[in-house]
Design a protein around this motif. Structure first.
Motif, PDB file in Angstrom:
ATOM      1  N   TRP A 137       0.850  -1.244   0.027  1.00 14.49           N
ATOM      2  CA  TRP A 137      -0.083  -0.181  -0.079  1.00 14.49           C
ATOM      3  C   TRP A 137       0.843   1.179  -0.267  1.00 14.49           C
ATOM      4  O   TRP A 137       1.899   1.156   0.810  1.00 14.49           O
ATOM      5  CB  TRP A 137      -0.778   0.079   0.945  1.00 14.49           C
ATOM      6  N   HIS A 153      -3.233   3.625  -0.893  1.00 16.93           N
ATOM      7  CA  HIS A 153      -3.676   3.098  -2.121  1.00 16.93           C
ATOM      8  C   HIS A 153      -2.932   1.722  -2.575  1.00 16.93           C
ATOM      9  O   HIS A 153      -1.790   1.847  -2.321  1.00 16.93           O
ATOM     10  CB  HIS A 153      -3.508   4.103  -3.140  1.00 16.93           C
ATOM     11  N   SER A 154      -3.750   0.605  -2.968  1.00 10.12           N
ATOM     12  CA  SER A 154      -2.993  -0.590  -3.465  1.00 10.12           C
ATOM     13  C   SER A 154      -2.871  -0.653  -4.746  1.00 10.12           C
ATOM     14  O   SER A 154      -3.977  -0.826  -5.445  1.00 10.12           O
ATOM     15  CB  SER A 154      -3.545  -1.790  -2.850  1.00 10.12           C
ATOM     16  N   PRO A 155      -1.924  -0.305  -5.725  1.00 11.39           N
ATOM     17  CA  PRO A 155      -2.117  -0.316  -7.130  1.00 11.39           C
ATOM     18  C   PRO A 155      -2.226  -1.866  -7.426  1.00 11.39           C
ATOM     19  O   PRO A 155      -3.117  -1.773  -8.343  1.00 11.39           O
ATOM     20  CB  PRO A 155      -0.552   0.180  -7.358  1.00 11.39           C
ATOM     21  N   ARG A 156      -1.949  -2.726  -7.043  1.00 11.51           N
ATOM     22  CA  ARG A 156      -2.422  -4.076  -7.517  1.00 11.51           C
ATOM     23  C   ARG A 156      -3.778  -4.407  -7.343  1.00 11.51           C
ATOM     24  O   ARG A 156      -4.595  -5.062  -8.239  1.00 11.51           O
ATOM     25  CB  ARG A 156      -1.402  -5.580  -6.925  1.00 11.51           C
ATOM     26  N   LYS A 158      -6.161  -2.094  -6.776  1.00 13.77           N
ATOM     27  CA  LYS A 158      -6.830  -0.979  -7.138  1.00 13.77           C
ATOM     28  C   LYS A 158      -7.768  -0.359  -6.252  1.00 13.77           C
ATOM     29  O   LYS A 158      -8.754  -0.207  -6.612  1.00 13.77           O
ATOM     30  CB  LYS A 158      -7.529  -1.239  -8.477  1.00 13.77           C
ATOM     31  N   LEU A 197      -5.006   8.423  -9.512  1.00 16.21           N
ATOM     32  CA  LEU A 197      -4.941   6.789  -9.411  1.00 16.21           C
ATOM     33  C   LEU A 197      -5.681   5.817 -10.194  1.00 16.21           C
ATOM     34  O   LEU A 197      -6.724   6.251 -10.540  1.00 16.21           O
ATOM     35  CB  LEU A 197      -5.298   6.765  -7.710  1.00 16.21           C
ATOM     36  N   ASP A 198      -5.340   4.637 -10.119  1.00 13.46           N
ATOM     37  CA  ASP A 198      -6.040   3.469 -10.852  1.00 13.46           C
ATOM     38  C   ASP A 198      -7.004   3.112  -9.839  1.00 13.46           C
ATOM     39  O   ASP A 198      -6.290   2.281  -8.840  1.00 13.46           O
ATOM     40  CB  ASP A 198      -5.066   2.695 -11.538  1.00 13.46           C
ATOM     41  N   VAL A 199      -8.143   3.105  -9.634  1.00 19.33           N
ATOM     42  CA  VAL A 199      -8.976   2.868  -8.425  1.00 19.33           C
ATOM     43  C   VAL A 199     -10.180   1.874  -9.012  1.00 19.33           C
ATOM     44  O   VAL A 199     -11.048   2.764  -9.878  1.00 19.33           O
ATOM     45  CB  VAL A 199      -9.473   4.019  -7.603  1.00 19.33           C
ATOM     46  N   ALA A 200     -10.541   0.732  -8.535  1.00 22.14           N
ATOM     47  CA  ALA A 200     -11.549   0.131  -8.838  1.00 22.14           C
ATOM     48  C   ALA A 200     -12.506   0.074  -7.548  1.00 22.14           C
ATOM     49  O   ALA A 200     -13.842  -0.325  -7.759  1.00 22.14           O
ATOM     50  CB  ALA A 200     -11.343  -1.260  -9.336  1.00 22.14           C
ATOM     51  N   THR A 211     -17.673   1.603  -6.117  1.00 28.06           N
ATOM     52  CA  THR A 211     -16.865   1.649  -7.233  1.00 28.06           C
ATOM     53  C   THR A 211     -16.732   2.612  -8.061  1.00 28.06           C
ATOM     54  O   THR A 211     -15.905   2.748  -8.929  1.00 28.06           O
ATOM     55  CB  THR A 211     -17.506   0.193  -8.084  1.00 28.06           C
TER      56      THR A 211
END
Length: 309
Positions: A137, A153-156, A158, A197-200, A211
């Motif tokens: 994170w 934030h966890s990039p893997r 998301k 950020l890349d966030v799902a 989401t």
């Protein structure tokens, strides 16, 4: 899109009075992010202990606070007493406020809120990498609502643990620009930083997981700009929100005490002096009317009592 979390991560949804909890299991120990409001420590402890029981009784080894408002730090001491050796980590930028405990910026007694003072063992810097729940994170500075706050934030995965920097339909309040223009500008910059950020999946400080990250950013930004265009709108929102919060944790108050209360509690005394400039009685009548219209309080005039709904 699924909102299922890995088995090493648990989300515990609370309410407006207590921030949500996020728990992580790493081997034979666990970490907790944010600990709720102190008056409700029995509920917090029950949630935490049930989660730990589901993880084969893993002990709570660390608490991480995203920022130091009362609804995020209130259970720190109680949980540390229960789990001897549990460490507490805070954002590095919050240390000055913690040393100067209960200064107005912390919004404790100044806003009629309470929290037990605690010692911290570790500071977390923006840009740090933490291993939580077997995942990496990244810590991100999110000044605005609280100028020292951090999110994770966890990039893997998301996943964004957004604290009060972003909720599904809003974000934490900022003070009026007439008092301090920096938080509103900082909150704008925080929204821009988060947008990269890349966030799902978002796990907010209050409310359910969601989401629709881009939609939430737009809603929160639009609301912020509406406040930016009208400082009195911020003023009214802040004092109403602080009063409702206090009444909800208190439960009730004699009606006759309200003018004295608003003259004594810093946020009401100072905002009235700077913005409203009316008597304590007139301000108390206005504030109570706003809270009643919002459906959060009721007044029993026969008994002379204000109660939370």
């Amino acid at each position: 899109m699924t909102t299922a979390l890995p088995g090493s991560i648990a989300f515990i949804e609370r309410d407006w009075l207590s921030a949500n909890h996020i728990m992580f299991r790493d081997g034979d120990a666990a970490t907790l992010v944010d600990t709720g409001y102190g008056k409700f420590n029995d509920v917090t402890i029950d949630h935490v202990e049930r989660t730990l029981d589901g993880w084969d009784g893993a002990p709570l080894a660390r608490i991480i606070n995203t920022h130091i408002h009362s609804d995020h730090i209130g259970g720190n001491v109680a949980l540390q007493r229960l789990h001897r050796g549990c460490s507490i980590a805070v954002p590095a930028e919050e240390q000055r406020a913690l040393v100067n405990w209960d200064s107005p910026e912390q919004m404790l007694s100044y806003a009629d809120q309470e929290a037990e003072r605690f010692a911290w063992d570790e500071v977390i810097e923006p840009g740090q990498q933490l291993t939580l729940g077997g995942e990496e994170w990244h810590t991100i500075a999110t000044p605005g609502h609280d100028m020292g706050s951090l999110v994770l934030h966890s990039p893997r995965l998301k996943i964004l643990i957004s604290a009060d920097a972003l909720w599904e339909h809003s974000s934490g309040f900022v003070p009026p620009q007439a008092i301090d223009p920096k938080p509103l500008a900082a909150q704008r910059a925080t929204f821009r930083r988060l947008a990269d950020l890349d966030v799902a999946l978002v796990i907010p400080g209050h409310g359910p997981m969601f989401t629709d990250f881009s939609g939430a950013l737009k809603r929160a930004s639009d609301k912020l700009e509406a406040f930016a265009a009208d400082d009195m709108k911020i003023v009214r929102s802040v004092v109403k929100g602080m009063f409702i919060y206090s009444m909800m944790w208190r439960g009730s108050m004699p009606l006759a005490e309200l003018p004295g209360y608003v003259g004594r509690i810093g946020v009401h005394r100072d905002y009235n002096a700077q913005f409203f400039r009316i008597s304590d009685e007139a301000y108390a009548d206005w504030l109570l009317g706003e809270a009643v219209r919002a459906g959060k309080l009721r007044v029993d005039r026969e008994r002379g009592e204000i109660t939370a709904v």
